[in-house]
Design a protein around this motif. Sequence first.
Motif, PDB file in Angstrom:
ATOM      1  N   UNK A 200       0.315  -0.913   0.145  1.00  0.00           N
ATOM      2  CA  UNK A 200       0.071   0.263   0.270  1.00  0.00           C
ATOM      3  C   UNK A 200       0.733   1.362  -0.436  1.00  0.00           C
ATOM      4  N   UNK A 201       2.119   0.825   0.980  1.00  0.00           N
ATOM      5  CA  UNK A 201       2.859   2.352   1.065  1.00  0.00           C
ATOM      6  C   UNK A 201       3.576   2.984  -0.477  1.00  0.00           C
ATOM      7  N   UNK A 202       3.494   1.985  -1.758  1.00  0.00           N
ATOM      8  CA  UNK A 202       4.503   1.554  -2.796  1.00  0.00           C
ATOM      9  C   UNK A 202       2.943   2.692  -3.315  1.00  0.00           C
ATOM     10  N   UNK A 203       2.194   2.606  -3.536  1.00  0.00           N
ATOM     11  CA  UNK A 203       0.895   3.010  -4.304  1.00  0.00           C
ATOM     12  C   UNK A 203       1.146   4.733  -3.299  1.00  0.00           C
ATOM     13  N   UNK A 204       1.289   4.655  -1.448  1.00  0.00           N
ATOM     14  CA  UNK A 204       0.680   6.277  -1.279  1.00  0.00           C
ATOM     15  C   UNK A 204       2.128   6.631  -1.655  1.00  0.00           C
ATOM     16  N   UNK A 205       3.424   6.335  -1.994  1.00  0.00           N
ATOM     17  CA  UNK A 205       3.894   7.411  -2.596  1.00  0.00           C
ATOM     18  C   UNK A 205       4.217   7.935  -3.824  1.00  0.00           C
ATOM     19  N   UNK A 206       3.290   7.121  -4.740  1.00  0.00           N
ATOM     20  CA  UNK A 206       3.100   7.249  -6.117  1.00  0.00           C
ATOM     21  C   UNK A 206       2.275   9.070  -6.270  1.00  0.00           C
ATOM     22  N   UNK A 207       1.083   8.423  -4.950  1.00  0.00           N
ATOM     23  CA  UNK A 207      -0.420   9.357  -5.238  1.00  0.00           C
ATOM     24  C   UNK A 207      -0.124  10.149  -4.530  1.00  0.00           C
ATOM     25  N   UNK A 208       0.694  10.750  -3.182  1.00  0.00           N
ATOM     26  CA  UNK A 208       0.881  11.600  -2.055  1.00  0.00           C
ATOM     27  C   UNK A 208       1.226  13.255  -2.828  1.00  0.00           C
ATOM     28  N   UNK A 209       1.850  12.720  -3.737  1.00  0.00           N
ATOM     29  CA  UNK A 209       2.308  14.309  -4.636  1.00  0.00           C
ATOM     30  C   UNK A 209       0.650  15.189  -5.343  1.00  0.00           C
ATOM     31  N   UNK A 210      -0.393  13.853  -5.392  1.00  0.00           N
ATOM     32  CA  UNK A 210      -1.531  14.458  -6.471  1.00  0.00           C
ATOM     33  C   UNK A 210      -2.317  15.256  -5.152  1.00  0.00           C
ATOM     34  N   UNK A 211      -2.033  14.615  -4.078  1.00  0.00           N
ATOM     35  CA  UNK A 211      -2.310  15.601  -3.500  1.00  0.00           C
ATOM     36  C   UNK A 211      -2.284  16.614  -2.755  1.00  0.00           C
ATOM     37  N   UNK A 212      -1.058  17.132  -3.008  1.00  0.00           N
ATOM     38  CA  UNK A 212      -0.796  18.613  -2.715  1.00  0.00           C
ATOM     39  C   UNK A 212      -0.346  19.493  -4.290  1.00  0.00           C
ATOM     40  N   UNK A 213      -0.069  18.570  -5.267  1.00  0.00           N
ATOM     41  CA  UNK A 213       0.311  19.082  -6.743  1.00  0.00           C
ATOM     42  C   UNK A 213      -0.862  18.905  -7.628  1.00  0.00           C
ATOM     43  N   UNK A 214      -1.293  20.130  -8.726  1.00  0.00           N
ATOM     44  CA  UNK A 214      -2.635  19.965  -9.584  1.00  0.00           C
ATOM     45  C   UNK A 214      -1.631  19.285 -10.794  1.00  0.00           C
ATOM     46  N   UNK A 215      -2.240  19.238 -12.331  1.00  0.00           N
ATOM     47  CA  UNK A 215      -1.530  18.221 -12.722  1.00  0.00           C
ATOM     48  C   UNK A 215      -0.891  19.058 -13.854  1.00  0.00           C
ATOM     49  N   UNK A 216      -0.336  20.367 -14.140  1.00  0.00           N
ATOM     50  CA  UNK A 216       0.403  21.189 -14.717  1.00  0.00           C
ATOM     51  C   UNK A 216       1.852  21.236 -13.708  1.00  0.00           C
ATOM     52  N   UNK A 217       1.524  21.213 -12.435  1.00  0.00           N
ATOM     53  CA  UNK A 217       2.787  20.660 -11.058  1.00  0.00           C
ATOM     54  C   UNK A 217       3.869  19.509 -11.334  1.00  0.00           C
ATOM     55  N   UNK A 218       2.831  17.971 -11.819  1.00  0.00           N
ATOM     56  CA  UNK A 218       3.388  17.316 -11.593  1.00  0.00           C
ATOM     57  C   UNK A 218       4.443  15.850 -11.910  1.00  0.00           C
ATOM     58  N   UNK A 219       4.725  16.324 -13.122  1.00  0.00           N
ATOM     59  CA  UNK A 219       6.103  16.679 -13.729  1.00  0.00           C
ATOM     60  C   UNK A 219       7.059  16.810 -12.901  1.00  0.00           C
ATOM     61  N   UNK A 220       7.458  17.999 -12.516  1.00  0.00           N
ATOM     62  CA  UNK A 220       8.057  18.539 -11.839  1.00  0.00           C
ATOM     63  C   UNK A 220       7.990  18.531 -10.550  1.00  0.00           C
ATOM     64  N   UNK A 221       6.911  18.366  -9.775  1.00  0.00           N
ATOM     65  CA  UNK A 221       7.134  17.768  -8.286  1.00  0.00           C
ATOM     66  C   UNK A 221       8.023  16.596  -7.909  1.00  0.00           C
ATOM     67  N   UNK A 222       7.073  15.425  -8.921  1.00  0.00           N
ATOM     68  CA  UNK A 222       7.838  14.563  -8.872  1.00  0.00           C
ATOM     69  C   UNK A 222       9.728  13.902  -9.161  1.00  0.00           C
ATOM     70  N   UNK A 223       9.664  15.150 -10.596  1.00  0.00           N
ATOM     71  CA  UNK A 223      11.214  14.882 -10.711  1.00  0.00           C
ATOM     72  C   UNK A 223      11.920  15.305  -9.331  1.00  0.00           C
ATOM     73  N   UNK A 224      11.448  16.214  -8.674  1.00  0.00           N
ATOM     74  CA  UNK A 224      12.048  16.977  -7.383  1.00  0.00           C
ATOM     75  C   UNK A 224      12.202  15.863  -6.511  1.00  0.00           C
ATOM     76  N   UNK A 225      11.189  15.675  -5.883  1.00  0.00           N
ATOM     77  CA  UNK A 225      10.690  14.240  -4.997  1.00  0.00           C
ATOM     78  C   UNK A 225      11.605  13.300  -5.400  1.00  0.00           C
ATOM     79  N   UNK A 226      11.864  12.938  -6.843  1.00  0.00           N
ATOM     80  CA  UNK A 226      12.239  11.651  -6.932  1.00  0.00           C
ATOM     81  C   UNK A 226      14.835  11.584  -6.379  1.00  0.00           C
ATOM     82  N   UNK A 227      14.670  12.865  -6.144  1.00  0.00           N
ATOM     83  CA  UNK A 227      16.409  13.113  -5.742  1.00  0.00           C
ATOM     84  C   UNK A 227      16.205  12.878  -4.685  1.00  0.00           C
TER      85      UNK A 227
END
Length: 401
Positions: A319-346
């Motif tokens: 379940x946490x694997x799903x949460x890692x991928x979907x938690x950014x959707x709680x705080x970032x809209x569609x336009x910001x998702x790619x950049x936010x995901x890349x920043x979190x990935x570091x």
Amino acid sequence: MPGVVAERKVLTALAVLAVTQLIGWGTLSLPAVLGRDMAADLGMTLAAVFAGNATLYMVMGLCSPLLARWFVHHGGRRMMIAGTLLAAPGYGLLSAAQGPIIYYMAWLLLGIAGSATLSTAAYIVLNEIAGPRARSAIGALMLVTGLSSSIFWPLSSVMGAHIGWRGTCLMYVGLLLLITLPLLVFVLPKRPRDHLALASDIQAASVQSALARSTFYLLVAAIGLNAFVSMGLSAIFIELLRVEGLTSAEAVGFGSMLGVVQISARAVDFLGGGRWDGITTALTAGLALPLAMLLLIVAGGSYATVAVFILIYGLGSGALAVARATMPLVFYDKAAFARASAQIALPLNLLSAVSAPVLAALLTGYGSNALLGVTFACSSAALLMLLLLRRRRPARVMAGT
């Protein structure tokens, strides 16, 4: 009719990404199954072999923010094609390694490829194609990709026994070139034109939609600590079961059940995903990890205890694997998702990078209880971070809109 076409594109993308992510993550689990053979053949310690995974995650983490602009301009599909073209020679180089230099060079190349092909890239593709339905699409994808260990651990074990770990690497090259690459080039849908945006626009959207910077740090810390535990344990899970007293065959058998349990947890989240967000999923699952560690510390490694440990840990980590991928959707809209995901990935990948060698060193140097104690502390700290994040969700999320 447009709705039917859009739905068909989402289903096609899910099917392609399911297969390619299974291959991508499954092939990277090679040291988890054949690590001892690789160590003996290369004249390296087991911890040094697992450091190949550390190199992979470190390079993925460092490359992800650098690729954010490329993802925005070129789209996830093109980036995944380019990454696959790098991954194939990476496994070819790994098969030819005779010592640590070429060995780590191969993992470096695989890390560059992984930053363009693995989870973050797949989530960006689904966000491009599915839009508002991205959370459900990501949950559906992870239902399948969670089976990577259950499929590839036994497969790698069988291939390793018959053609050795080097031959197994060459088989992986074939999978990438004959299955993954054609699917990405000819089958995966292109992103809609209305998704195109300038990097400056995305950065502005991120600033406007993100919560306070401290919330971002909490998000990164919660995701990173749980990733440290789950990524590290996935690399040495079979070794942990061996240290707990299981034979090699029993360890592979028990360990292969982990993926099935993780899939069950992801299925529950997928079926009810419309009723709660990624933070709720993470909180519920985050309770399971420290409980699982505590159980194995207290009760030891009997068959019954190992089975219950795998059940509790598998449900939580799945379940946490799903949460890692979907938690950014709680705080970032569609336009910001790619950049936010890349920043979190570091930070996510840097923590994942050190997890396998650190946990392997703890296991081989101090025993399973030391390893379990550290993972208990990390998962407990992550749970605290999630409790704080729960209070910071945007009002629109808490209202269910």
